[in-house]
Scaffold this motif. Structure first.
Motif, short mmCIF file in Angstrom:
data_model
loop_
_atom_site.label_atom_id
_atom_site.label_comp_id
_atom_site.label_asym_id
_atom_site.label_seq_id
_atom_site.Cartn_x
_atom_site.Cartn_y
_atom_site.Cartn_z
N LEU A 225 0.86 -1.19 0.00
CA LEU A 225 0.00 0.00 0.00
C LEU A 225 0.89 1.23 0.00
CD1 LEU A 225 -1.52 -2.33 1.81
CD2 LEU A 225 -3.19 -0.52 2.13
N ILE A 226 0.57 2.19 -0.87
CA ILE A 226 1.34 3.42 -0.98
C ILE A 226 0.39 4.59 -0.79
CG2 ILE A 226 2.80 4.85 -2.46
CD1 ILE A 226 3.67 2.30 -3.87
N ASN A 227 0.82 5.56 0.00
CA ASN A 227 -0.01 6.74 0.27
C ASN A 227 0.85 8.00 0.22
OD1 ASN A 227 -0.70 8.65 2.87
ND2 ASN A 227 -2.48 8.26 1.60
N LEU A 228 0.28 9.03 -0.41
CA LEU A 228 0.92 10.34 -0.45
C LEU A 228 -0.18 11.38 -0.24
CD1 LEU A 228 3.52 12.00 -1.01
CD2 LEU A 228 2.85 12.02 -3.42
N ASN A 229 -0.11 12.12 0.85
CA ASN A 229 -1.20 13.06 1.16
C ASN A 229 -1.15 14.31 0.30
OD1 ASN A 229 -2.44 11.48 3.16
ND2 ASN A 229 -0.98 12.16 4.70
N ASN A 230 -0.05 15.01 0.32
CA ASN A 230 0.08 16.23 -0.47
C ASN A 230 1.50 16.31 -1.03
OD1 ASN A 230 -2.53 17.82 -0.06
ND2 ASN A 230 -1.95 17.36 2.04
N TYR A 231 1.58 16.66 -2.30
CA TYR A 231 2.89 16.70 -2.95
C TYR A 231 2.93 17.89 -3.89
CZ TYR A 231 6.59 15.34 -6.22
OH TYR A 231 7.70 15.33 -7.03
N VAL A 232 3.98 18.69 -3.80
CA VAL A 232 4.19 19.84 -4.67
C VAL A 232 5.59 19.74 -5.25
CG1 VAL A 232 4.26 22.35 -4.89
CG2 VAL A 232 2.64 21.27 -3.29
#
Length: 605
Positions: A225-232
């Protein structure tokens, strides 16, 4: 009564005393076992990692703390590094993996490691391992001997640990707040890709005599499982930010979901080109919901190739703007930059068998230097299907065509169905487009015809607009059939003093009287079909090619042909000659009158 109370007092006294003694013995035993277990656990961890990775990786740490009562352990200042010499040996043995990892972190937590099971049954069972804020560097180098290998170790790790352990298992492995860097060693010069705040969860890792051949596992795991909440991420040219909000991926389903994606320009429409110093397309892309199904994770891990069965894009917008009042960039050649050509130039290999678009708005606008106004054409509520989006050579060899079948609403009103076919093998960017626009009010086109063509549509109704084109990097050829009635236009010019467009009365009258066909087919049944051969300027975009080729066919259909334009020019010349002749005759009459008046004044004297 006092005797009874005395017996109860002694009973509680001895009970509490026994519990205190037992607790003290347990604490001392725990301390003793903790001290004794630390070197054993330390050796087990080091040996296990070294042996299970075919002597490729070693682990080091500065301190280990254990708690036998809870079955927890903590490793401080952990580093997992590859042995480069061993890696070279594995390459020669054709057992080297495509990916090489380096991991470093301040703290690694092991929870519930069941020491008695380890001592009694030779099974190292861990409930949870937590990598807290690790820094992970992955280097990818693709080897031909790894082609088409299944997602399992080349050699089972059980062969390396079987002398010391019967089983090694971890229920959950968590990488929290990962700083990840990817280095592509397959290219001579490749910029590293970095991402922060990534969360990865690996479930049910098992090394035993049968797990390596278990078809329900990949790389000995049950799920990832891979999760990324916020990425800029700022683009290399510093003109955009790429924003991702809430990315989730599960390997067992092959589903990846992104709640929001945005390509955000860092400058406003009119300042974007000014910052670069020349006319340049400015993109603004927003998508509220992106879903990828059927992702082949093992293929992506081993070769960084993204293969997916389906992609769904919902509730989004694409805006393109160009300020043509600015100078063109020297050598700004857009040959080779059609969408399917850009897809072929990507470093990563991509195959998406089917892309579904749902309710996407597309807007293309230009600021014109003649009218000093912005013209735009929009396609609202666009939906449809794109098939075979790929740059993979073996897929293109079987099926070289990428198709797009789209349905949209021109300016939010007239329904437009259009089909594209892109030749993915063509060296000249060949593609075709055909479609039908039906039942719309022609005045909606004023948003683009007034600023860009200096033509205002006073009234008109479109029954149907049919078009069929083949195109490439040099231009487009095709046919336009434009069915309409009750058409009236006004020609415009930019009044600098007033600061806006004004009608050109005489030219508009002549255009409607001599040039414009008010209907097609005409009252006598004659229909004008336009054959278009549009030559593309080398610095024009994909959208510009389509718009200009269609506009050329529309102009021909309504009567704005070269012959009629020459005819109206001749009428204008005749009118101007007549006007000049009238002015000269008037001037001569005035001169004669003045001459007579002068003679009369002399006679009276």
């Amino acid at each position: 009564m006092p005797a009874t109370k005395s017996k109860q007092y002694y009973f509680f006294k001895w009970t509490i005393g026994i519990f205190i003694m037992l607790f003290a013995l347990l604490v001392m035993a725990s301390i003793y076992l903790n001290v004794k277990s630390r070197p054993i656990l330390t050796d087990k961890i080091k040996i296990l990692l070294y042996q299970s990775t075919d002597s490729l990786y070693t682990i080091s740490f500065t301190k280990v703390t254990t708690n036998i009562l809870t079955g927890n352990a903590t490793l401080q200042n952990v580093k997992i590094v590859p042995d480069t010499n061993r890696f070279k040996e594995l390459i020669l043995l054709k057992r080297a993996p495509n990916n090489l990892y380096t991991v470093s972190l301040k703290k690694l937590v092991v929870k519930h490691f069941h020491p008695f099971t380890l001592y009694r049954d030779q099974k190292l069972q861990l409930e949870e391992v937590i990598f807290d804020k690790p820094e992970v560097v992955m280097m990818n180098r693709q080897f031909s001997f790894n082609e088409n290998r299944p997602p399992r170790p080349i050699k089972s790790p059980y062969e390396f640990i079987s002398k010391n352990l019967k089983e090694f298992s971890i229920n959950v492995i968590k990488f929290k707040d990962v700083s990840f860097k990817y280095i592509n060693k397959n290219l001579p010069k490749a910029n590293p890709f970095a991402i922060d705040d990534l969360n990865i969860t690996l479930t049910d890792l098992l090394v035993d005599s049968t797990s390596a051949e278990d078809p329900t596992r990949f790389y000995l795991l049950k799920d990832i499982l891979i999760n990324l909440n916020n990425y800029v991420y700022p683009t290399p040219d510093k003109m955009y930010n790429i924003r991702l909000s809430q990315l989730d991926f599960r390997a067992t389903t092959g589903k990846l979901r992104v709640n929001r994606f945005e390509l955000e320009p860092l400058y406003s429409e009119m300042n974007f080109g000014k910052f670069t110093g020349y006319s340049k397309d400015r993109f603004h892309i927003q998508m509220s919901n992106i879903l990828l199904n059927g992702i082949d994770l093992p293929l992506y891990i081993s070769r960084q190739e993204l293969w997916a069965k389906e992609m769904v894009i919902s509730n989004g917008s694409v805006s393109v703007f160009n300020d043509q009042s600015l100078p063109k960039k020297p050598k700004d050649i857009k040959i080779g930059k059609f969408p399917h050509e850009l897809l072929q130039r990507l470093n990563a290999q991509i195959l998406v068998q089917k892309i579904q678009l749902k309710d996407v708005n597309i807007n293309y606008s230009i600021y014109d230097q003649v009218s000093n106004q912005k013209g735009q054409i929009s396609f609202q509520h666009t939906s449809g299907i794109i098939l075979n989006a790929t740059n993979v050579a073996k897929i293109k060899a079987t099926n070289p065509i990428m198709e797009a079948n789209l349905s949209t609403y021109l300016m939010g009103q007239g329904k437009l169905n259009v089909d594209f076919k892109f030749d993915l093998l063509a060296k000249n960017g060949a593609f075709s487009y055909a479609g039908v626009l039906s039942n719309t009010n022609a005045r909606v086109m004023n948003q683009i015809t007034k600023p860009l063509g200096l033509v205002q549509i006073n009234r008109g109704n479109v029954d149907k607009l049919q078009f069929d084109f083949t195109a490439n990097n040099t231009g487009a050829k095709g046919k336009v059939n434009f069915y309409y009635y009750d058409l009236s236009v006004a020609l415009m010019r930019n009044d600098v003093e007033r600061g806006h467009l004004v009608k050109r009365g005489l030219l508009s009258f002549l255009a409607n009287a001599l040039i414009i066909n008010p209907e097609n087919p005409s009252q006598n049944g004659k229909f004008i079909s336009a054959d278009v051969n549009y030559e593309r300027p080398a610095n024009s975009s994909f959208f510009n090619l389509i718009w200009r080729s269609l506009f050329a066919g529309i102009k021909h259909s309504i009567g704005i042909t070269e012959e009629k334009q020459n005819e109206i020019k001749q009428h204008i010349k005749n009118f101007q000659d007549m006007k000049e002749s009238h002015r000269l005759r008037k001037q001569k009459r005035l001169e004669r009158r003045q001459h007579r008046e002068n003679l009369d004044r002399r006679e009276r004297r």
